[in-house]
Structures are given as structure tokens and as C-alpha cells.
Design an enzyme around this catalytic site. Structure first.
Site, short mmCIF file in Angstrom:
data_model
loop_
_atom_site.label_atom_id
_atom_site.label_comp_id
_atom_site.label_asym_id
_atom_site.label_seq_id
_atom_site.Cartn_x
_atom_site.Cartn_y
_atom_site.Cartn_z
N ARG A 140 36.35 36.37 13.96
CA ARG A 140 37.62 36.08 13.28
C ARG A 140 38.32 37.41 13.01
NH1 ARG A 140 37.26 32.92 7.56
NH2 ARG A 140 36.24 34.87 6.96
N PRO A 141 39.60 37.54 13.38
CA PRO A 141 40.27 38.83 13.17
C PRO A 141 40.23 39.23 11.70
CG PRO A 141 41.68 37.32 14.42
CD PRO A 141 40.49 36.53 13.98
N TYR B 218 46.79 40.00 0.08
CA TYR B 218 45.95 39.55 -1.05
C TYR B 218 45.15 40.73 -1.60
CZ TYR B 218 41.84 37.67 -3.40
OH TYR B 218 40.82 37.45 -4.30
N LEU C 181 48.24 24.74 -13.00
CA LEU C 181 47.62 23.66 -12.22
C LEU C 181 48.08 23.63 -10.76
CD1 LEU C 181 47.58 20.72 -14.83
CD2 LEU C 181 45.83 22.44 -14.40
N LYS D 17 45.35 42.98 -5.31
CA LYS D 17 44.24 43.29 -6.23
C LYS D 17 44.13 44.81 -6.46
CE LYS D 17 42.61 39.11 -6.89
NZ LYS D 17 42.72 38.46 -8.18
N SER E 84 38.06 41.82 -6.59
CA SER E 84 37.33 41.28 -5.44
C SER E 84 36.71 42.41 -4.63
CB SER E 84 38.35 40.52 -4.58
OG SER E 84 37.82 40.27 -3.31
N THR F 273 37.02 42.65 -1.74
CA THR F 273 37.99 42.95 -0.70
C THR F 273 38.65 44.32 -0.92
OG1 THR F 273 39.76 41.95 0.59
CG2 THR F 273 40.00 41.81 -1.76
N PHE G 57 31.78 39.36 -5.19
CA PHE G 57 31.45 39.27 -3.77
C PHE G 57 31.74 37.83 -3.33
CE2 PHE G 57 30.27 43.47 -2.28
CZ PHE G 57 30.57 44.15 -3.45
N ASN H 52 36.77 29.31 3.76
CA ASN H 52 35.50 29.96 3.46
C ASN H 52 34.32 29.20 4.05
OD1 ASN H 52 37.17 30.62 0.56
ND2 ASN H 52 36.38 32.28 1.79
P1 NAD Z 1 41.30 28.97 -8.14
O1 NAD Z 1 42.53 28.82 -7.31
O2 NAD Z 1 40.33 27.85 -8.17
O3 NAD Z 1 41.74 29.31 -9.65
C1 NAD Z 1 42.92 29.99 -9.97
C2 NAD Z 1 43.64 29.17 -11.04
O4 NAD Z 1 44.84 29.86 -11.42
C3 NAD Z 1 44.07 27.79 -10.54
O5 NAD Z 1 43.65 26.83 -11.48
C4 NAD Z 1 45.58 27.87 -10.46
O6 NAD Z 1 46.20 26.63 -10.74
C5 NAD Z 1 45.91 28.92 -11.50
N1 NAD Z 1 47.14 29.70 -11.31
C6 NAD Z 1 47.57 30.33 -10.19
N2 NAD Z 1 48.69 31.01 -10.45
C7 NAD Z 1 48.98 30.82 -11.76
C8 NAD Z 1 50.01 31.29 -12.61
N3 NAD Z 1 50.97 32.11 -12.18
N4 NAD Z 1 50.01 30.88 -13.90
C9 NAD Z 1 49.03 30.04 -14.37
N5 NAD Z 1 48.04 29.59 -13.60
C10 NAD Z 1 48.01 29.97 -12.31
O7 NAD Z 1 40.60 30.32 -7.69
P2 NAD Z 1 39.18 30.92 -8.08
O8 NAD Z 1 38.32 30.87 -6.87
O9 NAD Z 1 38.68 30.33 -9.33
O10 NAD Z 1 39.58 32.44 -8.29
C11 NAD Z 1 39.90 32.96 -9.55
C12 NAD Z 1 40.25 34.42 -9.43
O11 NAD Z 1 39.16 35.11 -8.82
C13 NAD Z 1 41.48 34.71 -8.55
O12 NAD Z 1 42.22 35.75 -9.16
C14 NAD Z 1 40.87 35.18 -7.24
O13 NAD Z 1 41.72 36.06 -6.55
C15 NAD Z 1 39.61 35.89 -7.72
N6 NAD Z 1 38.57 35.93 -6.67
C16 NAD Z 1 38.11 34.77 -6.11
C17 NAD Z 1 37.15 34.82 -5.09
C18 NAD Z 1 36.65 33.56 -4.44
O14 NAD Z 1 36.09 33.64 -3.35
N7 NAD Z 1 36.82 32.38 -5.06
C19 NAD Z 1 36.65 36.06 -4.65
C20 NAD Z 1 37.12 37.23 -5.26
C21 NAD Z 1 38.09 37.16 -6.27
N1 UFG Z 2 32.60 32.17 8.58
C1 UFG Z 2 32.28 31.44 9.70
N2 UFG Z 2 32.88 30.23 9.85
C2 UFG Z 2 33.77 29.71 8.97
C3 UFG Z 2 34.07 30.48 7.83
C4 UFG Z 2 33.47 31.71 7.67
O1 UFG Z 2 31.50 31.87 10.54
O2 UFG Z 2 34.29 28.61 9.18
C5 UFG Z 2 31.93 33.48 8.40
C6 UFG Z 2 32.89 34.65 8.35
O3 UFG Z 2 33.18 35.11 9.64
C7 UFG Z 2 32.10 35.64 7.49
C8 UFG Z 2 31.33 34.74 6.52
O4 UFG Z 2 31.28 33.46 7.13
O5 UFG Z 2 31.19 36.33 8.29
C9 UFG Z 2 31.99 34.62 5.15
O6 UFG Z 2 33.35 34.24 5.31
P1 UFG Z 2 34.23 33.71 4.10
O7 UFG Z 2 35.56 33.34 4.66
O8 UFG Z 2 33.49 32.64 3.37
O9 UFG Z 2 34.31 34.96 3.13
P2 UFG Z 2 34.89 36.43 3.35
O10 UFG Z 2 33.76 37.38 3.16
O11 UFG Z 2 35.65 36.54 4.61
O12 UFG Z 2 35.94 36.56 2.15
C10 UFG Z 2 35.66 36.05 0.82
C11 UFG Z 2 36.97 35.58 0.18
C12 UFG Z 2 37.89 36.74 -0.06
C13 UFG Z 2 37.17 37.80 -0.85
C14 UFG Z 2 35.87 38.21 -0.17
C15 UFG Z 2 35.09 39.18 -0.99
O13 UFG Z 2 37.60 34.62 1.03
O14 UFG Z 2 39.01 36.30 -0.80
O15 UFG Z 2 35.07 37.05 0.05
O16 UFG Z 2 34.97 38.72 -2.27
F1 UFG Z 2 37.96 38.88 -0.96
#
Ligand code: NAD
Ligand code: UFG
Length: 383
Positions: A346-347, A194, A79, A198, A170, A172, A229, A250
Site C-alpha cells: 500500500r503506498p 493527518y 458526534l 498532529k 500518534s 505517525t 501505536f 485499518n
Molecule cells: P473516533 O473518530 O472514534 O473519535 C473521535 C471523536 O471526536 C468522535 O466521537 C467524533 O465525533 C469527535 N469529533 C471530531 N471532531 C470533533 C470536533 N471538532 N468537536 C467535537 N467532537 C469532534 O477516533 P478515535 O480512534 O477514538 O481517535 C481519537 C483520537 O486519537 C484522534 O485524535 C485520533 O487522531 C487519535 N489517534 C487514533 C488512532 C487510531 O488508530 N484510532 C491512532 C493514533 C491517534
Molecule cells: N494492512 C493490510 N490490509 C488491510 C489493512 C492493513 O495488509 O486491509 C496492513 C498494512 O499494510 C500495515 C498493517 O496492516 O502493514 C497495519 O495497517 P493499519 O492501516 O491498520 O495501520 P497503520 O499502521 O497503517 O496506521 C495506523 C493508523 C494511523 C496511525 C498509525 C500509528 O491508521 O492513523 O496507525 O498510530 F497514525
């Protein structure tokens, strides 16, 4: 009595008095330890899926799909980025409950206990940290949480002989793509801790089938690496979704918070990319589609044509959407204003990133079905 554990069984108790039968649906937990062993027999046709991080954004949506498909769902979550409330809402939506264990996946004893006390058919490993910027500031926490949790989990799985795993990877891991759309066998790289965590986990998992070959085991690992994605949106009920407590990193949560008035305006990072309108292009995917992808991966792992060893799958729509296109769709569909300004890039951002999701279609029988309108409508509904 070990109060932190609750077992995932319900039983109908019935009693007959003067020809009237009285029934009650009762939760069996550790207060009735003797029943647990008897009831495991009833569990044979409803496999148990362990979901780490199941209280989080993608995890809670996946629990809904698993419950609706008839699986028992056991969630472990510490949590740290979620609350138990999301699982209560999952129960309200599905009419079925999830068994919740509050704990850390890095806790070796706890993981051993979970696998020895439950017959886990497959595990979905969501738990971890996910913010790119934060990972640059605190890389050790990211390596500890993301890599260690996977290590401890896999050790417990191997010991229990429960070797079906779906891992949250991801897009990424493709780094700065040279060509688009991205297919699974394109070169992999990482540009931040990050992403590197992965990538390291993917490589670690690829070693497991190799060890199976050496051991000549008849119970090999089957692992699906799901490369997401850009997940957006929320369940149509509007009762679960993503709720960042800090300033959102995001795009979508920033748009919804701007539309609701919590932020004055959205900064669009970069308007001089070589894209349709100069703004960044991404493959946004509705979180419910993503959740269904996990269900399909679990079903594949449990089928006769299971995955041999490790296989990666892109989960995306295959459509690139620019930031300006997203803002326009959001404003039009929801009839709201999203004030924005164009600012510097954004860098670390790439110009464009979108998937070729053919492999998921061919091998998992999955493809994204929800539209951009669904994504923006459900995001707003949740906000
Ligand atoms: P989230 O933070 O909403 O969910 C992750 C959950 O894991 C949380 O409920 C957190 O409390 C729990 N958690 C973290 N560390 C823990 C630990 N050591 N033991 C037990 N619980 C733990 O994130 P999400 O967006 O649902 O992402 C889930 C997975 O998908 C992550 O591994 C993330 O890297 C991957 N992912 C997410 C995105 C995205 O944009 N949301 C994109 C690509 C990959
Ligand atoms: N963006 C803006 N303004 C904002 C936020 C984002 O213009 O305030 C733009 C970014 O420059 C980018 C697009 O919106 O062009 C998407 O940006 P996000 O930050 O929403 O997503 P990213 O593609 O940068 O990265 C996300 C997750 C990563 C994951 C990746 C691929 O944050 O963890 O998608 O799954 F790895």
C-alpha cells in the site's frame, strides 16, 4: 433554561413524614440553577475531567477508566464519527453516568462557557479527524478540525487557568523510522496531512510552556503528548468498540468484517518487506491498555510530581506483530476462517513500526498488560 447543558451533579433529596424518611437521587441540571453553586463544594474531592471526542472509540474506553477511578467526566463531542449510544453503554458498564454536551470544540463561546461553569482539573483532547487517506483528499478539513479545535480549546483553558492537557498524538509523527524501536526523542516528520496536523499541534503545544516562562506564571501548562501505536480490540463486555461505517482502512476491522462474512477476503498489502515473514510489522495495543494510559497521564498531571511543560510518551507494547501473525492469531483464538490474498504494497506504508515505551513505564507507571490473544478475542467479541 438552556437545554443543551446538563450539569454533572446528583443530589439526595430527603423528606421526613411521620418519622419515615423518604429519599430520592435526583439529577441537578439547569432546571435547578441555584443548586449548582452549592453543589460545586461537594465536587472538591472528585475532580472533573473534560474529555473532547469522548463518544468515540478511544474516548469511550477512557471514560470507563476515568469513571472507575472516581473522576467526574464531562464529554464534549459533535458526534460526527460516533453516537451518544456509546456513552449510554459506558454508563451501563460502570454504573456511573457521564455528562454529555453535544457540540463542536471549535465553538469558542461554548468552550468558554464550559470552562467558566465547571472547575476542570484536566482535559483529554481526543476530538479530531483520523483517516490518513481521507486527509490527503481533504487536507483543509483536517487542518481546520484538528488544529483549530486544539487552538480554541487551549485558549479557553488558558483563560480559565485550567492548564493540564493530555493530547492524542500518534506514532505517525515519526514518519518513516530509521531505527527501531522508536523512542520519543527520535526525529519527527510527516508524510500526509493527518500526520502533519498532529506534528503542528505538538509543536504549537511546545510553545505554551515557553510563554509561561516569559510571563513568570505560577500556574504553568502541563501537557502529556500521548503517541499511540496501533489501537485494536474493545471492552471485554463487547458493548463498545470501533465501528467504521465505510470500508475499513485499518487491519483489525477488515479482519473482523472478513471473518463475519461482510468482506470476501482480506488483502494483505505487501509480502516482500524485510520483516519476519515479508508482511508489515506494527505495534498493536489493546484499546483498554491505551485508555489506562490516559488515566495514568491524568493522574500524573494532577500529582505533585506533575509534568513540567510538555512531555511526549509512546503508548505501545514494544512488540512488533506482522500482518500474517495477526491473521493467524485471530483465526486460531476465535476458531474462525480469515480468507486472504497477498497483494501489492500500500503506498505510504512503512515496513515496520514499534515502540520503546520505557518512558511511559518510568514516568507514568504505565505499561501494556494485555496480550495478542486478548486483542483478537475482544475484537471478535465486539464484531
Ligand atoms: P473516533 O473518530 O472514534 O473519535 C473521535 C471523536 O471526536 C468522535 O466521537 C467524533 O465525533 C469527535 N469529533 C471530531 N471532531 C470533533 C470536533 N471538532 N468537536 C467535537 N467532537 C469532534 O477516533 P478515535 O480512534 O477514538 O481517535 C481519537 C483520537 O486519537 C484522534 O485524535 C485520533 O487522531 C487519535 N489517534 C487514533 C488512532 C487510531 O488508530 N484510532 C491512532 C493514533 C491517534
Ligand atoms: N494492512 C493490510 N490490509 C488491510 C489493512 C492493513 O495488509 O486491509 C496492513 C498494512 O499494510 C500495515 C498493517 O496492516 O502493514 C497495519 O495497517 P493499519 O492501516 O491498520 O495501520 P497503520 O499502521 O497503517 O496506521 C495506523 C493508523 C494511523 C496511525 C498509525 C500509528 O491508521 O492513523 O496507525 O498510530 F497514525
Amino acid at each position: 433554561i438552556k437545554s443543551r447543558r446538563i450539569m454533572p451533579y446528583k443530589v439526595i433529596l430527603s423528606i421526613s413524614i411521620n418519622h419515615h424518611v423518604y429519599c430520592a437521587l435526583v439529577d441537578i441540571n439547569d432546571y435547578f440553577p441555584a443548586y449548582r453553586h452549592i453543589l460545586k463544594g461537594f465536587n472538591m474531592h472528585s475532580p472533573t475531567i473534560l474529555v473532547t471526542g469522548g463518544a468515540g472509540y478511544i474516548g469511550s474506553h477512557t471514560c470507563i477508566e476515568l469513571l472507575n477511578a472516581g473522576f467526574y467526566v464531562l464529554v464534549i463531542d459533535n458526534l460526527q464519527n460516533s453516537s451518544e449510544e456509546s456513552l449510554k453503554r459506558v454508563a451501563d458498564i460502570t454504573g456511573k453516568s457521564v455528562t454529555f454536551i453535544k457540540g463542536d470544540v471549535r465553538d469558542k463561546e461554548l468552550m468558554k462557557e464550559i470552562f467558566s461553569e465547571n472547575k476542570i482539573a484536566a482535559t483529554i483532547h481526543f476530538a479530531g479527524l483520523k483517516a490518513v487517506g481521507e486527509s490527503c483528499a481533504m487536507p483543509l478539513e483536517y487542518y481546520d478540525n484538528n488544529i483549530n479545535s486544539t487552538l480554541v480549546l487551549c485558549q479557553a483553558m488558558e483563560k480559565a487557568g485550567s492548564k493540564n492537557l493530555v493530547f492524542s498524538s500518534s506514532a505517525t509523527v515519526y514518519g518513516d523510522p530509521e531505527t527501531l524501536p522508536l523512542t520519543e526523542n527520535m526525529p519527527l516528520s510527516a508524510t500526509n496531512p493527518y500526520g502533519r496536523s498532529k506534528l503542528i499541534i505538538e509543536e504549537m503545544l511546545r510553545d505554551l510552556p515557553e510563554s509561561d516562562k516569559l510571563k513568570k506564571t505560577d500556574n504553568p501548562w502541563s501537557v502529556a503528548l500521548l503517541r499511540y501505536f496501533n489501537p485494536v480490540g474493545a471492552h471485554e463486555s463487547g458493548s463498545i468498540g470501533e465501528d467504521p461505517s465505510d470500508i475499513p482502512n485499518n487491519l483489525m476491522p477488515f479482519i473482523t468484517q472478513t471473518a463475519v462474512g461482510r468482506r470476501t477476503e482480506l488483502s494483505i498489502f505487501g509480502s516482500d518487506y524485510d520483516t519476519v515473514d515479508g508482511t508489515g510489522v506494527r505495534d498493536y495495543i489493546h484499546v483498554v491498555d491505551l485508555a489506562r494510559g490516559h488515566l495514568k497521564a491524568v493522574q500524573k498531571l494532577l500529582s505533585k510530581e506533575s509534568i513540567e511543560g510538555v512531555q511526549a510518551y509512546n503508548l505501545g507494547t514494544g512488540n512488533g506483530i506482522s500482518v500474517l501473525e495477526m491473521v493467524k492469531a485471530f483465526a486460531e483464538v476465535n476458531n474462525v476462517k480469515v480468507p486472504y490474498k497477498l497483494v501489492e504494497r500500500r503506498p505510504g506504508d512503512v515496513a515496520a513500526c514499534y515502540a520503546d515505551a520505557t518512558r511511559a513505564k518510568m514516568e507514568l507507571d504505565w505499561e501494556a498488560g494485555m496480550s495478542l490473544d486478548d486483542m483478537v478475542r475482544d475484537s471478535w467479541n465486539w464484531q
